[in-house]
Scaffold this motif. Sequence first.
Motif, PDB file in Angstrom:
ATOM      1  N   PRO A   1       0.801  -1.232   0.000  1.00 62.73           N
ATOM      2  CA  PRO A   1       0.000   0.000   0.000  1.00 62.73           C
ATOM      3  C   PRO A   1       0.834   1.283   0.000  1.00 62.73           C
ATOM      4  CG  PRO A   1      -0.985  -1.611   1.470  1.00 62.73           C
ATOM      5  CD  PRO A   1       0.336  -2.185   1.032  1.00 62.73           C
ATOM      6  N   ALA A   2       2.088   1.191   0.452  1.00 61.97           N
ATOM      7  CA  ALA A   2       2.958   2.370   0.461  1.00 61.97           C
ATOM      8  C   ALA A   2       3.280   2.844  -0.955  1.00 61.97           C
ATOM      9  CB  ALA A   2       4.253   2.066   1.212  1.00 61.97           C
ATOM     10  N   MET A   3       3.063   1.990  -1.948  1.00 58.79           N
ATOM     11  CA  MET A   3       3.310   2.375  -3.329  1.00 58.79           C
ATOM     12  C   MET A   3       2.316   3.429  -3.809  1.00 58.79           C
ATOM     13  SD  MET A   3       5.998   0.765  -4.187  1.00 58.79           S
ATOM     14  CE  MET A   3       6.038   1.116  -5.936  1.00 58.79           C
ATOM     15  N   LYS A   4       1.278   3.669  -3.013  1.00 49.25           N
ATOM     16  CA  LYS A   4       0.279   4.668  -3.383  1.00 49.25           C
ATOM     17  C   LYS A   4       0.915   6.042  -3.556  1.00 49.25           C
ATOM     18  CE  LYS A   4      -4.081   5.596  -4.168  1.00 49.25           C
ATOM     19  NZ  LYS A   4      -4.819   4.935  -5.285  1.00 49.25           N
ATOM     20  N   ILE A   5       1.991   6.292  -2.840  1.00 49.32           N
ATOM     21  CA  ILE A   5       2.676   7.583  -2.946  1.00 49.32           C
ATOM     22  C   ILE A   5       3.219   7.775  -4.363  1.00 49.32           C
ATOM     23  CG2 ILE A   5       4.594   8.972  -2.076  1.00 49.32           C
ATOM     24  CD1 ILE A   5       4.334   7.447   0.578  1.00 49.32           C
ATOM     25  N   LEU A   6       3.927   6.765  -4.864  1.00 46.35           N
ATOM     26  CA  LEU A   6       4.468   6.852  -6.218  1.00 46.35           C
ATOM     27  C   LEU A   6       3.356   6.849  -7.258  1.00 46.35           C
ATOM     28  CD1 LEU A   6       7.641   4.562  -6.135  1.00 46.35           C
ATOM     29  CD2 LEU A   6       7.543   7.050  -6.211  1.00 46.35           C
ATOM     30  N   GLU A   7       2.304   6.086  -6.982  1.00 44.78           N
ATOM     31  CA  GLU A   7       1.193   6.041  -7.932  1.00 44.78           C
ATOM     32  C   GLU A   7       0.532   7.416  -8.060  1.00 44.78           C
ATOM     33  OE1 GLU A   7      -3.075   3.767  -8.328  1.00 44.78           O
ATOM     34  OE2 GLU A   7      -1.322   2.585  -7.738  1.00 44.78           O
ATOM     35  N   THR A   8       0.435   8.141  -6.958  1.00 46.86           N
ATOM     36  CA  THR A   8      -0.129   9.494  -6.999  1.00 46.86           C
ATOM     37  C   THR A   8       0.720  10.403  -7.882  1.00 46.86           C
ATOM     38  OG1 THR A   8      -1.072   9.238  -4.779  1.00 46.86           O
ATOM     39  CG2 THR A   8      -0.783  11.484  -5.600  1.00 46.86           C
ATOM     40  N   VAL A   9       2.039  10.274  -7.763  1.00 43.92           N
ATOM     41  CA  VAL A   9       2.948  11.060  -8.604  1.00 43.92           C
ATOM     42  C   VAL A   9       2.762  10.693 -10.072  1.00 43.92           C
ATOM     43  CG1 VAL A   9       5.372  11.523  -9.143  1.00 43.92           C
ATOM     44  CG2 VAL A   9       4.634  11.324  -6.758  1.00 43.92           C
ATOM     45  N   ALA A  10       2.651   9.394 -10.349  1.00 43.61           N
ATOM     46  CA  ALA A  10       2.503   8.928 -11.730  1.00 43.61           C
ATOM     47  C   ALA A  10       1.176   9.386 -12.340  1.00 43.61           C
ATOM     48  CB  ALA A  10       2.614   7.413 -11.777  1.00 43.61           C
ATOM     49  N   ARG A  11       0.115   9.344 -11.548  1.00 47.09           N
ATOM     50  CA  ARG A  11      -1.193   9.784 -12.059  1.00 47.09           C
ATOM     51  C   ARG A  11      -1.196  11.289 -12.336  1.00 47.09           C
ATOM     52  NH1 ARG A  11      -5.189   6.119 -12.132  1.00 47.09           N
ATOM     53  NH2 ARG A  11      -4.958   4.231 -10.859  1.00 47.09           N
ATOM     54  N   ALA A  12      -0.556  12.055 -11.494  1.00 46.65           N
ATOM     55  CA  ALA A  12      -0.474  13.497 -11.725  1.00 46.65           C
ATOM     56  C   ALA A  12       0.307  13.792 -13.002  1.00 46.65           C
ATOM     57  CB  ALA A  12       0.185  14.167 -10.527  1.00 46.65           C
ATOM     58  N   LYS A  13       1.357  13.058 -13.214  1.00 48.17           N
ATOM     59  CA  LYS A  13       2.157  13.206 -14.442  1.00 48.17           C
ATOM     60  C   LYS A  13       1.316  12.875 -15.664  1.00 48.17           C
ATOM     61  CE  LYS A  13       6.161  11.049 -16.716  1.00 48.17           C
ATOM     62  NZ  LYS A  13       6.855  12.291 -17.121  1.00 48.17           N
ATOM     63  N   LEU A  14       0.554  11.799 -15.572  1.00 49.74           N
ATOM     64  CA  LEU A  14      -0.303  11.371 -16.679  1.00 49.74           C
ATOM     65  C   LEU A  14      -1.343  12.438 -17.024  1.00 49.74           C
ATOM     66  CD1 LEU A  14      -1.223   9.159 -18.644  1.00 49.74           C
ATOM     67  CD2 LEU A  14      -2.479   8.098 -16.760  1.00 49.74           C
ATOM     68  N   ARG A  15      -1.981  12.988 -16.001  1.00 51.02           N
ATOM     69  CA  ARG A  15      -3.004  14.018 -16.237  1.00 51.02           C
ATOM     70  C   ARG A  15      -2.403  15.278 -16.850  1.00 51.02           C
ATOM     71  NH1 ARG A  15      -4.811  12.291 -11.128  1.00 51.02           N
ATOM     72  NH2 ARG A  15      -3.736  14.060 -10.135  1.00 51.02           N
ATOM     73  N   ALA A  16      -1.208  15.641 -16.388  1.00 53.19           N
ATOM     74  CA  ALA A  16      -0.580  16.870 -16.870  1.00 53.19           C
ATOM     75  C   ALA A  16      -0.076  16.753 -18.301  1.00 53.19           C
ATOM     76  CB  ALA A  16       0.566  17.255 -15.939  1.00 53.19           C
ATOM     77  N   GLU A  17       0.388  15.560 -18.690  1.00 55.22           N
ATOM     78  CA  GLU A  17       1.045  15.412 -19.985  1.00 55.22           C
ATOM     79  C   GLU A  17       0.149  14.831 -21.076  1.00 55.22           C
ATOM     80  OE1 GLU A  17       4.664  13.248 -19.355  1.00 55.22           O
ATOM     81  OE2 GLU A  17       5.528  14.788 -18.046  1.00 55.22           O
ATOM     82  N   VAL A  18      -0.970  14.233 -20.708  1.00 57.87           N
ATOM     83  CA  VAL A  18      -1.898  13.676 -21.705  1.00 57.87           C
ATOM     84  C   VAL A  18      -3.243  14.370 -21.539  1.00 57.87           C
ATOM     85  CG1 VAL A  18      -2.959  11.591 -22.639  1.00 57.87           C
ATOM     86  CG2 VAL A  18      -0.672  11.464 -21.611  1.00 57.87           C
TER      87      VAL A  18
END
Length: 507
Positions: free
Chosen positions: A264-281
């Motif tokens: 569940p601690a991977m949620k931190i990195l997943e939040t970063v990845a989702r923000a990147k996805l929203r910003a760039e696509v």
Amino acid sequence: MSRKVTDNAVGDRPVRHSRVIIVGSGFSGLGLAIRLSQQGRNDYLVLERGKDVGGTWRDNTYPGAACDVPSQLYSYSFALNPDWSRSFSKQPEIQRYIQGVADKYGVRDKHLFDCDMTGARWNDETSQWEIQTSQGPFTADILVSAVGALCEPNLPDIKGINDFQGEIFHSARWNHDSDLTGKRVAVIGTGASSIQIVPSIAGKVARLDVYQRTAPWLLPRVDRPYLGVEKLAFKHVPGFQALSRATIYALRETQVVGLAKFPPAMKILETVARAKLRAEVRDPELRKKVTPNFRIGCKRMLISNDYYPALSRDNVDVVTDGIKEIRANSVVTKDGVEREVDAIIVATGFHVTDSPAYDGIAGRDGRTLAEVFEAIGQQGYKGSAIHNYPNMFFMLGPNVGLGHTSMVYMIESQINYIADAVATYDRLGLRTVEVRKDVQDEFNTELQRKLEGAVWSTGGCASWYLDKHGNNTTLWPDFTFRFRSLLETFDVSAYETTSAQPTAAAV
């Protein structure tokens, strides 16, 4: 005890003998060769099928090829490089570094280049390995496989692929004579190589179709050129580069908590990845296509700042329907759509858990590694030895892979272990050493227990980390410093041994 390479004869064939033969000269084989030389040994030989050292970094020369581990960490601890140009090095720079290390430590004369091992068989009567190569037969008292996991390209089994009339090549066998400018190009795969290739060619091709089976998670690539003052500090300030390396290592090691201990601690990195996805696509339809459906870390996490922007170009299309067949000048997907192409780039990775090299290595009972792994899956002991294969060691064997930090750290751990094993042969006067079956079984039982709760097992994905039995036989499920501790010295008590003196009792 030191024995040089010697020539014998079997029939009309000259047979060359060495105490130790290392197969492969990437980071693993080269590092071990250097260590053996530092021990004062002259009785080893490195067989390398390529024309130079480098392994993966010699072979993968596709546009945009670069490392996804920071430069300071992606180097030998005994050969820090103060001349890295940037925080994440590109392929040519890494290859020059490896070549420079080989020259600095004077081990090129212990290499036989353009020498491909085609088979190896244990001879129980002579207690030696009989090795067949493209340059004739060899024998060795100790055989070390350093062929690496990312050396045999994995070609997709697609109907009609051999009938394609245009240009087609694997990312690891890039055709530099091919000019893709103005052409219609298909890239099959969206793994680590693809996300570097796509941005590198998208701007010059007429059209680019990216065939995606599974969308990867992408994180920012914190890459920049080093400042002049930093380079000066790396060269002239004692301990500065070592401190930089240690800091990067410590930060990377924190990811183990989420990957292997508490997913569940991977949620931190997943939040970063989702923000990147929203910003760039920005396009909702494209964003939906490239949004992963599994927990981050379950498959290899990738880093890129230009992949999503490349996919958003007008001349680029992400195709998520599976490929039905390839025709003479086109690719047909399962929904019936036919797309004409002039060139196909296959970026489908490598044979990791089913390397063709396994077919040619036969152990004590005559079975090949491929046959053993087919029956029980890839299993070994400390990633360095396998029962039924006496006097043989493996660099980057089962469960040595990582998903978060530098493999060079693991490689150096194995160098410690195997070099000490070779020294132990001589110190104790041993003839054969073979890891005990009960020890190997116990080691693997504990490994799989640790893997049960890791993100690779619970993240909801299928990946090349898993073998056909569904077991993760690729990754190390713990902190890397624990692996280093386990391999600090050769534990001869875990092995069945025989003495070089027939009358002496076994250890």
